[in-house]
Design an enzyme around this catalytic site. Structure first.
Site, PDB file in Angstrom:
ATOM      1  N   GLU A  79       7.230 -47.345   2.371  1.00 58.36           N
ATOM      2  CA  GLU A  79       6.414 -47.769   3.514  1.00 58.36           C
ATOM      3  C   GLU A  79       7.108 -47.363   4.806  1.00 58.36           C
ATOM      4  O   GLU A  79       8.330 -47.518   4.896  1.00 58.36           O
ATOM      5  CB  GLU A  79       6.215 -49.288   3.486  1.00 58.36           C
ATOM      6  N   HIS A 103       0.498 -53.199   4.759  1.00 54.18           N
ATOM      7  CA  HIS A 103       1.332 -54.374   4.452  1.00 54.18           C
ATOM      8  C   HIS A 103       1.035 -55.517   5.421  1.00 54.18           C
ATOM      9  O   HIS A 103       1.916 -55.987   6.149  1.00 54.18           O
ATOM     10  CB  HIS A 103       2.827 -54.008   4.479  1.00 54.18           C
TER      11      HIS A 103
HETATM   12  P1  NDP Z   1       6.570 -66.776  -6.349  1.00 49.14           P
HETATM   13  O1  NDP Z   1       8.000 -66.454  -6.509  1.00 49.14           O
HETATM   14  O2  NDP Z   1       6.174 -68.148  -5.888  1.00 49.14           O
HETATM   15  O3  NDP Z   1       5.798 -66.538  -7.730  1.00 49.14           O
HETATM   16  C1  NDP Z   1       5.991 -65.406  -8.516  1.00 49.14           C
HETATM   17  C2  NDP Z   1       5.089 -65.475  -9.747  1.00 49.14           C
HETATM   18  O4  NDP Z   1       5.302 -64.301 -10.541  1.00 49.14           O
HETATM   19  C3  NDP Z   1       5.413 -66.678 -10.630  1.00 49.14           C
HETATM   20  O5  NDP Z   1       4.236 -67.168 -11.230  1.00 49.14           O
HETATM   21  C4  NDP Z   1       6.331 -66.063 -11.681  1.00 49.14           C
HETATM   22  O6  NDP Z   1       6.309 -66.733 -12.923  1.00 49.14           O
HETATM   23  C5  NDP Z   1       5.700 -64.675 -11.846  1.00 49.14           C
HETATM   24  N1  NDP Z   1       6.695 -63.747 -12.387  1.00 49.14           N
HETATM   25  C6  NDP Z   1       7.868 -63.358 -11.858  1.00 49.14           C
HETATM   26  N2  NDP Z   1       8.513 -62.508 -12.695  1.00 49.14           N
HETATM   27  C7  NDP Z   1       7.714 -62.388 -13.782  1.00 49.14           C
HETATM   28  C8  NDP Z   1       7.827 -61.666 -14.992  1.00 49.14           C
HETATM   29  N3  NDP Z   1       8.892 -60.916 -15.270  1.00 49.14           N
HETATM   30  N4  NDP Z   1       6.823 -61.772 -15.893  1.00 49.14           N
HETATM   31  C9  NDP Z   1       5.733 -62.556 -15.633  1.00 49.14           C
HETATM   32  N5  NDP Z   1       5.563 -63.268 -14.514  1.00 49.14           N
HETATM   33  C10 NDP Z   1       6.536 -63.173 -13.584  1.00 49.14           C
HETATM   34  O7  NDP Z   1       5.955 -65.676  -5.377  1.00 49.14           O
HETATM   35  P2  NDP Z   1       4.696 -65.802  -4.377  1.00 49.14           P
HETATM   36  O8  NDP Z   1       3.497 -66.177  -5.146  1.00 49.14           O
HETATM   37  O9  NDP Z   1       5.041 -66.631  -3.210  1.00 49.14           O
HETATM   38  O10 NDP Z   1       4.611 -64.302  -3.834  1.00 49.14           O
HETATM   39  C11 NDP Z   1       4.379 -63.205  -4.712  1.00 49.14           C
HETATM   40  C12 NDP Z   1       4.755 -61.909  -4.035  1.00 49.14           C
HETATM   41  O11 NDP Z   1       3.810 -61.601  -3.020  1.00 49.14           O
HETATM   42  C13 NDP Z   1       6.076 -61.918  -3.283  1.00 49.14           C
HETATM   43  O12 NDP Z   1       7.156 -61.746  -4.165  1.00 49.14           O
HETATM   44  C14 NDP Z   1       5.922 -60.752  -2.343  1.00 49.14           C
HETATM   45  O13 NDP Z   1       6.409 -59.595  -2.951  1.00 49.14           O
HETATM   46  C15 NDP Z   1       4.415 -60.635  -2.165  1.00 49.14           C
HETATM   47  N6  NDP Z   1       3.993 -60.873  -0.791  1.00 49.14           N
HETATM   48  C16 NDP Z   1       3.277 -59.898  -0.144  1.00 49.14           C
HETATM   49  C17 NDP Z   1       2.825 -60.081   1.140  1.00 49.14           C
HETATM   50  C18 NDP Z   1       1.983 -59.055   1.807  1.00 49.14           C
HETATM   51  O14 NDP Z   1       1.686 -59.187   2.990  1.00 49.14           O
HETATM   52  N7  NDP Z   1       1.535 -58.023   1.115  1.00 49.14           N
HETATM   53  C19 NDP Z   1       3.113 -61.316   1.885  1.00 49.14           C
HETATM   54  C20 NDP Z   1       3.850 -62.307   1.100  1.00 49.14           C
HETATM   55  C21 NDP Z   1       4.263 -62.063  -0.180  1.00 49.14           C
HETATM   56  P3  NDP Z   1       6.837 -68.279 -13.036  1.00 49.14           P
HETATM   57  O15 NDP Z   1       5.794 -69.098 -12.320  1.00 49.14           O
HETATM   58  O16 NDP Z   1       6.836 -68.541 -14.484  1.00 49.14           O
HETATM   59  O17 NDP Z   1       8.174 -68.315 -12.354  1.00 49.14           O
END
Ligand code: NDP
Length: 311
Positions: free
Chosen positions: A255, A274
């Site tokens: 990006e 983004h």
């Molecule tokens: P969280 O950390 O709260 O949740 C992540 C989720 O992904 C959880 O449910 C987790 O499982 C799951 N997960 C992680 N690793 C694995 C894996 N190996 N296999 C299966 N499931 C997995 O993140 P958020 O929901 O807060 O945010 C998600 C992403 O959104 C951020 O990491 C960021 O990259 C992106 N983002 C993008 C933005 C944008 O403007 N485009 C703005 C803000 C965020 P479990 O619940 O079991 O832990």
């Protein structure tokens, strides 16, 4: 005697708005905005979005790094951080903004809007009979703070929602799955897949050629988490061949997306820079202040990140 200051760094966020919001919550906090850092030994807390390489190495008394956003992948890959506590931001404003983007992108496909956009450009009345929303299956990969909020919003709107996460989840209106088998099932079932999994060593290129091939022909992809979750070369191929009908992409492996990238030339791709969600200082500063209070008392911060898990 060193001080008790916070250093702020971001090339995209409004530093003065953050300073005001933080001081409203914690009037004794000494907020220093890079490059006006003063004595680096005073810095105990950092509130940062992707600072340059070597940034943290200057601060010998750093105790807490709060990432100015939800995705901490860029922090986890650094070599200038001594063992400190890491936290991410999360606030209702960020969840609502992300849910609004996901609802927009999914609904645009569910209601055949890209076909009407093309027909408008051709000057053509192009009737497509609408499908009821309960017939449209949406798979949400990642059911964390943002993924769960988006899945709930989609379910409330009437979509048939599937979800996938590492640990089992119970979310009303969402059929939740885990593991490789669960991923394959969600991909195979979904008309529209939304990617909200954080980028970690385990999720890099989670969606490669084999996984995209599992999606039904004509399926659509919405990626709002991180570009490297998807193998972009495989995605371009799937979009060119028509196996994937459309994609909405807010995040990319590099990006800004380079000018010569083939994604720019595909008319079945919507690119946004983004912007799916942001943190709002007035709403998020409360948690940052609370994390600082907790770290001052020797307690873990709010929304602590587990560096071993990577998110
Ligand atoms: P969280 O950390 O709260 O949740 C992540 C989720 O992904 C959880 O449910 C987790 O499982 C799951 N997960 C992680 N690793 C694995 C894996 N190996 N296999 C299966 N499931 C997995 O993140 P958020 O929901 O807060 O945010 C998600 C992403 O959104 C951020 O990491 C960021 O990259 C992106 N983002 C993008 C933005 C944008 O403007 N485009 C703005 C803000 C965020 P479990 O619940 O079991 O832990």
């Amino acid at each position: 005697m060193s001080g008790d200051a916070l250093v702020f760094y971001s090339s995209v966020d409004n530093a003065q708005a953050w300073r005001s919001a933080l001081i409203a919550e914690l009037p004794d906090l000494d907020v220093r905005i890079e490059p006006d850092v003063g004595n680096p030994a005073d810095i105990r807390y950092a509130l940062c979005w992707t600072p340059p390489a070597g940034f943290f190495a200057r601060f010998p008394n750093l105790q807490l790094v709060v990432n100015l956003g939800a995705g901490v992948d860029s922090l986890m890959q650094r070599d200038d951080l001594v063992p400190v506590k890491f936290a991410r931001l999360n606030d209702p404003g960020m969840e609502a903004m992300m849910a609004s983007y996901v609802i927009f992108a999914v609904t645009r496909y569910a209601r055949d809007i890209p076909a009407f956009e093309r027909a408008t450009r051709r000057g053509e009345w192009h009737y497509i009979h609408p499908r009821p929303l309960f017939e449209i299956k949406v798979g949400v990969l990642g059911l964390g703070e943002l993924g769960a909020a988006a899945a709930k919003a989609l379910a409330a709107m009437g979509y048939a929602v599937w979800g996938w996460s590492r640990s089992p989840k119970e979310i009303p209106g969402v059929t939740a799955r885990t593991g490789r088998e669960g991923l394959e099932r969600v991909l195979a079932e979904s008309d529209i897949v939304v990617c909200l999994v954080p980028l970690t060593p385990q999720t890099h290129h989670l969606l490669g050629a084999a996984e995209l091939a599992l999606m039904p022909r004509g399926a659509k992809l919405v990626n709002v988490s991180r570009g490297a979750l998807v193998d972009e070369a495989a995605l371009v191929e799937a979009l060119r061949s028509g196996h994937l009908a459309e994609a909405t992409l807010d995040v990319f492996e590099t990006e800004p997306l380079p000018k010569e990238h083939p994604l720019w030339s595909l008319d079945n791709v919507l690119i946004t820079p983004h912007v799916a969600s942001i943190t709002v200082p007035e709403l998020a500063a409360r948690d940052v202040a609370e994390s600082i209070r907790r770290v001052r008392q020797g307690l873990p911060p709010l929304h602590e990140v587990d560096p071993r898990r990577g998110y």
